[in-house]
Scaffold this motif. Structure first.
Motif, short mmCIF file in Angstrom:
data_model
loop_
_atom_site.label_atom_id
_atom_site.label_comp_id
_atom_site.label_asym_id
_atom_site.label_seq_id
_atom_site.Cartn_x
_atom_site.Cartn_y
_atom_site.Cartn_z
N GLY A 69 0.80 -1.22 0.00
CA GLY A 69 0.00 0.00 0.00
C GLY A 69 0.83 1.27 0.00
O GLY A 69 0.41 2.30 -0.52
N LEU A 70 2.03 1.19 0.56
CA LEU A 70 2.87 2.39 0.69
C LEU A 70 3.81 2.62 -0.48
O LEU A 70 4.23 3.75 -0.72
CB LEU A 70 3.69 2.31 1.99
N ILE A 71 4.15 1.58 -1.22
CA ILE A 71 5.12 1.72 -2.31
C ILE A 71 4.69 2.76 -3.35
O ILE A 71 5.50 3.62 -3.72
CB ILE A 71 5.44 0.35 -2.94
N PRO A 72 3.45 2.75 -3.84
CA PRO A 72 3.08 3.79 -4.82
C PRO A 72 3.24 5.21 -4.27
O PRO A 72 3.71 6.10 -4.98
CB PRO A 72 1.61 3.48 -5.14
N ALA A 73 2.87 5.43 -3.02
CA ALA A 73 3.02 6.76 -2.43
C ALA A 73 4.50 7.12 -2.28
O ALA A 73 4.89 8.26 -2.54
CB ALA A 73 2.32 6.82 -1.08
N ALA A 74 5.32 6.15 -1.89
CA ALA A 74 6.76 6.41 -1.74
C ALA A 74 7.38 6.74 -3.10
O ALA A 74 8.25 7.62 -3.20
CB ALA A 74 7.45 5.20 -1.12
N ALA A 82 -0.91 -0.81 -10.57
CA ALA A 82 -1.34 -1.81 -11.55
C ALA A 82 -0.67 -3.15 -11.28
O ALA A 82 -1.31 -4.20 -11.36
CB ALA A 82 -1.03 -1.33 -12.96
N GLN A 83 0.62 -3.13 -10.94
CA GLN A 83 1.34 -4.38 -10.67
C GLN A 83 0.80 -5.07 -9.42
O GLN A 83 0.62 -6.29 -9.40
CB GLN A 83 2.83 -4.11 -10.52
N ALA A 84 0.55 -4.31 -8.37
CA ALA A 84 0.02 -4.90 -7.14
C ALA A 84 -1.35 -5.51 -7.39
O ALA A 84 -1.65 -6.62 -6.95
CB ALA A 84 -0.05 -3.86 -6.02
N SER A 85 -2.18 -4.79 -8.13
CA SER A 85 -3.50 -5.29 -8.47
C SER A 85 -3.39 -6.58 -9.28
O SER A 85 -4.09 -7.56 -9.02
CB SER A 85 -4.27 -4.23 -9.26
#
Length: 116
Positions: free
Chosen positions: A38-43, A58-61
């Motif tokens: 959850g934090l990687i895109p924000a980081a 998109a990758q996580a999804s």
């Protein structure tokens, strides 16, 4: 929490990452990994990598979809049924909604034009 309070101020970020990930693996701490996802895109956005941030979502999804699709045990899927129902209900879906993107409006709101 500040580094100086925890005693990690002299530890490299790479070492902190490796140690945290290894500890989470040993403890089977899925919540830690979920939190990272959850934090990687924000980081990435904070680091100035807007395109990478969007790609990470998109990758996580995609990763989660593949993991769920790979699970073929009907017993596990049946055990997860209440979770699916709760999520759909919380987000305004009802039993008659199709996966085509149509959704019912939450109680007290009008449905968007062109929708149910």
């Amino acid at each position: 929490m500040d580094d100086h309070v925890t005693g990690f101020e002299q530890t490299s970020t790479e070492d902190l990452r490796e140690r945290a990930v290894e500890l989470a693996r040993r403890r089977w701490d899925v919540r830690f990994f979920w939190r990272l996802l959850g934090l990687i895109p924000a980081a990435e956005a904070v680091a100035g990598n807007k395109e990478a941030s969007e790609a990470s979502v998109a990758q996580a999804s995609s990763f989660l979809y593949e993991a769920l699709s790979a699970e073929s045990d009907p017993g596990v899927q049946e055990a997860l049924r209440p979770v699916y129902i709760e999520y759909l209900s919380e987000h305004g879906e009802d039993a008659g909604s199709e996966s085509t993107g149509s959704r019912s409006a939450p109680e007290g709101e009008e449905a968007p034009e062109g929708k149910d």
